[in-house]
Design an enzyme around this catalytic site. Sequence first.
Site, mmCIF file in Angstrom:
data_model
loop_
_atom_site.group_PDB
_atom_site.id
_atom_site.type_symbol
_atom_site.label_atom_id
_atom_site.label_comp_id
_atom_site.label_asym_id
_atom_site.label_seq_id
_atom_site.Cartn_x
_atom_site.Cartn_y
_atom_site.Cartn_z
ATOM 1 N N HIS A 114 -51.412 21.356 -4.087
ATOM 2 C CA HIS A 114 -51.170 20.494 -2.783
ATOM 3 C C HIS A 114 -52.098 19.175 -2.559
ATOM 4 O O HIS A 114 -53.095 19.844 -2.900
ATOM 5 C CB HIS A 114 -50.384 21.192 -1.783
ATOM 6 C CG HIS A 114 -49.727 20.824 -0.887
ATOM 7 N ND1 HIS A 114 -50.072 20.037 -0.113
ATOM 8 C CD2 HIS A 114 -48.264 20.572 -0.393
ATOM 9 C CE1 HIS A 114 -49.282 19.410 1.756
ATOM 10 N NE2 HIS A 114 -48.024 20.313 0.780
ATOM 11 N N ASP A 172 -54.656 28.994 -1.107
ATOM 12 C CA ASP A 172 -54.187 28.972 -0.645
ATOM 13 C C ASP A 172 -52.629 29.607 -1.149
ATOM 14 O O ASP A 172 -51.550 29.739 -1.729
ATOM 15 C CB ASP A 172 -53.087 27.048 -1.172
ATOM 16 C CG ASP A 172 -52.192 26.611 -0.650
ATOM 17 O OD1 ASP A 172 -51.635 26.923 -0.400
ATOM 18 O OD2 ASP A 172 -52.666 25.335 -0.666
ATOM 19 N N GLN A 226 -47.558 29.104 0.072
ATOM 20 C CA GLN A 226 -45.832 28.833 -0.835
ATOM 21 C C GLN A 226 -45.422 30.725 -1.152
ATOM 22 O O GLN A 226 -44.537 30.731 -1.675
ATOM 23 C CB GLN A 226 -45.753 28.221 -2.065
ATOM 24 C CG GLN A 226 -46.040 26.956 -1.142
ATOM 25 C CD GLN A 226 -44.472 26.908 -0.716
ATOM 26 O OE1 GLN A 226 -43.158 27.217 0.097
ATOM 27 N NE2 GLN A 226 -44.261 25.543 0.318
ATOM 28 N N LYS A 236 -44.069 28.044 7.927
ATOM 29 C CA LYS A 236 -43.031 28.231 6.065
ATOM 30 C C LYS A 236 -42.790 29.872 6.576
ATOM 31 O O LYS A 236 -41.837 30.397 5.855
ATOM 32 C CB LYS A 236 -43.785 27.916 5.344
ATOM 33 C CG LYS A 236 -44.739 26.063 5.314
ATOM 34 C CD LYS A 236 -45.165 26.230 4.164
ATOM 35 C CE LYS A 236 -45.631 25.490 3.607
ATOM 36 N NZ LYS A 236 -45.146 23.702 3.286
ATOM 37 N N CYS A 270 -46.240 15.723 -2.069
ATOM 38 C CA CYS A 270 -47.627 16.593 -1.370
ATOM 39 C C CYS A 270 -48.502 16.581 -3.078
ATOM 40 O O CYS A 270 -49.261 16.945 -2.560
ATOM 41 C CB CYS A 270 -48.038 16.836 -0.177
ATOM 42 S SG CYS A 270 -47.101 15.952 1.176
#
Length: 414
Positions: A128, A205, A208, A231, A371
């Site tokens: 991302h 990261d 997600q 999220k 993104c």
Amino acid sequence: MGSISKVINVEQIREDFPILKRKFYGKPLIYFDNAATSQKPKQVIEAIRKYYEEQNANIHRGIYALSEEATQLYEDSKKKVARFINARRWEEIIYTRNTTESINLIAYTWGWKNVSKGDNIVLTVMEHHSNLVPWQLLAQEKKVELRFVDINDEGLLNINQAEKLIDDHTKLVSITHVSNVLGTINPVKEIGKIAHEKGALFLVDGAQSTPHMPVDVRDIDADFFAFSGHKMLGPMGIGVLYGKREILERIGPFLGGGDMIKSCSLSGCSWNDLPWKFEAGTSNVEGAVGLSAAIDYLNSIGMESIREHEEELTRYALDRMSEIEDIKIYGPKNTKIRGGVISFNLGNIHPHDLASILDAEGIAIRAGHHCAQPLMTRLGVTATARASFYIYNDKNEIDVFIDVLNKIKRRLKL
Ligand code: PLP
């Protein structure tokens, strides 16, 4: 018609999400844009309401009961986050605004002090922008080389290449746990091991992954781990940076201001203890309270069950979507290594048109570059459509989605 979930009670869960009662163009909302942000259960909304009605005060500063109560709520929230991702200590949890700020924090503190010409940082082509641009800014300034691990046709990282790219000059390996486009669940433990063998730090990261599966930062052996509250059923404006204590203690502060100092004079200041050293100014207590309620909610369902539910939905959606002629689905077929994110293109319809037609049926999906423009380039497209699932989605919604895709195909005679 798809059967109901075997692992979680979706019908009951849906009752907790007021927004799911909304209709668009007379059709019930089918919310398939969970990779962008999740909806919020009433338990989270209620916790925030209660905070403002009964508990609001600025933290750390007041010698009065209300401020102490708000401070306790904030610190308890950090303890909950620490347990949720299995951090060793709650002092390793730094609140930020979101994943983007968490990654920037490391780039601007550790990065600007510790990398220089001749060093390299290893990323992947599926990052991302928030795990790319901060490193590009650093690389431009410090003349550091950025290296990118490629993917194969299925959207899996090339581990052999990673082994070659990560060398004695690598200072940091920073990769996404789950791709927001391909859904690929990356073997972070394996990559972290390669990074550590070469003496590099390892940043994950987790934007997600954290909302959708059990996460154990100690098992992954991540030096830094970033994710966003919004999220994972929490409010917007609260994010998390986890960092190993011994590393965070070595690196300097990010923003300067109130709360991050131990003592201050006109000639200089000394820095506060962790985690306050990295949290200048008035904190987002509302966000911490909301995130805490969100974690309670997720824990009440169980992260294993959430993962199982989403895997079942993804498998069902992939099976049904692959029956549609002219559909191109990106990412791995094996749902064991794939999260609940499905990017696709249908014939030569522009993904924006696809999203608009689906919207007219009450179905919210995302279309664009997500993104992740370098990944679009790697896939040879400018955009994709993307459906992404969460705890309140079910197979009936996927059936409606498939019917609409088929209708679009017939209407446009693809
Ligand atoms: N990383 C990944 C993999 C993401 O999917 C996203 C958001 O979609 C981000 C980082 C950035 O998250 P935020 O906008 O909450 O900072």
